[in-house]
Scaffold this motif. Structure first.
Motif, PDB file in Angstrom:
ATOM      1  N   ASP A  98       3.830  14.628  -6.411  1.00  0.00           N
ATOM      2  CA  ASP A  98       3.753  15.484  -5.400  1.00  0.00           C
ATOM      3  C   ASP A  98       4.588  15.040  -4.245  1.00  0.00           C
ATOM      4  N   TYR A  99       5.729  15.926  -4.133  1.00  0.00           N
ATOM      5  CA  TYR A  99       6.736  15.464  -3.086  1.00  0.00           C
ATOM      6  C   TYR A  99       6.302  15.474  -1.657  1.00  0.00           C
ATOM      7  N   TRP A 100       5.419  16.107  -1.325  1.00  0.00           N
ATOM      8  CA  TRP A 100       5.139  16.335   0.081  1.00  0.00           C
ATOM      9  C   TRP A 100       4.283  14.933   0.353  1.00  0.00           C
ATOM     10  N   SER A 101       3.511  14.601  -0.661  1.00  0.00           N
ATOM     11  CA  SER A 101       2.560  13.269  -0.298  1.00  0.00           C
ATOM     12  C   SER A 101       3.740  11.896  -0.301  1.00  0.00           C
ATOM     13  N   VAL A 102       4.579  12.129  -1.054  1.00  0.00           N
ATOM     14  CA  VAL A 102       5.402  10.849  -1.076  1.00  0.00           C
ATOM     15  C   VAL A 102       6.399  11.045   0.326  1.00  0.00           C
TER      16      VAL A 102
ATOM     17  N   ASN B 225       0.790  -1.263  -0.015  1.00  0.00           N
ATOM     18  CA  ASN B 225       0.040   0.063   0.044  1.00  0.00           C
ATOM     19  C   ASN B 225       0.897   1.240  -0.032  1.00  0.00           C
ATOM     20  N   SER B 226       1.983   1.285   0.851  1.00  0.00           N
ATOM     21  CA  SER B 226       2.845   2.406   0.884  1.00  0.00           C
ATOM     22  C   SER B 226       3.571   2.714  -0.743  1.00  0.00           C
ATOM     23  N   GLY B 227       3.899   1.214  -1.134  1.00  0.00           N
ATOM     24  CA  GLY B 227       4.536   1.456  -2.537  1.00  0.00           C
ATOM     25  C   GLY B 227       3.434   1.935  -3.700  1.00  0.00           C
ATOM     26  N   MET B 228       2.288   1.715  -3.598  1.00  0.00           N
ATOM     27  CA  MET B 228       1.187   2.263  -4.360  1.00  0.00           C
ATOM     28  C   MET B 228       0.768   3.675  -4.213  1.00  0.00           C
ATOM     29  N   ALA B 229       0.925   4.039  -2.931  1.00  0.00           N
ATOM     30  CA  ALA B 229       0.656   5.436  -2.622  1.00  0.00           C
ATOM     31  C   ALA B 229       1.617   6.252  -3.135  1.00  0.00           C
ATOM     32  N   ILE B 230       3.092   6.092  -2.810  1.00  0.00           N
ATOM     33  CA  ILE B 230       3.859   6.685  -3.582  1.00  0.00           C
ATOM     34  C   ILE B 230       3.788   6.749  -5.102  1.00  0.00           C
ATOM     35  N   TYR B 231       3.732   5.413  -5.364  1.00  0.00           N
ATOM     36  CA  TYR B 231       3.524   5.362  -7.102  1.00  0.00           C
ATOM     37  C   TYR B 231       2.507   6.407  -7.602  1.00  0.00           C
TER      38      TYR B 231
END
Length: 146
Positions: free
Chosen positions: A34-38, A23-29
């Motif tokens: 958006d660098y703040w979200s990453v 899930n973290s990988g998908m959210a980063i992808y």
């Protein structure tokens, strides 16, 4: 029984770790521009991993070990950081009145955690646990009907 419980606990831990990582990988992808979200997702992921590691170490550490207090501090700091990060994220999306409630709940949670971890002693907690167990051993009285 103990071996089965340990192996199922290990399996659930691994499944949770895989789920969190996916899930973290998908959210980063999805938020790669958006660098703040990453940064938020990455910091949350690292914080959770460290928190679970410190909790595991805390549970394994003997009560009289000096490392136990340091691990308590680490667990509280990591959980406080996670609470504040999520509160900031949620409050930013809410109207002012709801944001105030979100921050009040976050501060209450962190304060209660501090009180229970550092001010409310382990001896008092054990007394409460023993008293609760003694109450469970008493037979229940069933009221008779009219």
């Amino acid at each position: 029984m103990s071996g089965t419980k340990r192996s199922s606990s290990w399996f659930l831990t691994l499944a949770g770790f895989i789920f969190l990582t996916f899930n973290s990988g998908m959210a980063i992808y999805r938020s790669h521009n958006d660098y703040w979200s990453v940064s938020f997702v990455a910091a949350s992921y690292v914080d959770l991993l460290l928190l679970f590691f410190c909790l595991e170490m805390f549970e394994k550490t003997p009560r009289d070990s000096p490392n136990r207090h340091r691990l308590k501090i680490a667990v509280w700091v990591l959980s406080t950081f996670l609470t504040m990060m999520f509160s900031y994220r949620v409050a930013a999306l809410m109207p002012l009145a709801v944001a105030v409630v979100v921050w009040a709940m976050a501060i209450g949670t962190v304060s209660a955690g501090f009180y229970l971890f550092f001010l409310y002693g382990e001896e008092e907690a054990e007394k409460v646990d023993v008293a609760a167990c003694e109450d469970l051993k008493k037979p229940l009285k069933i009221a008779e009907g009219p």
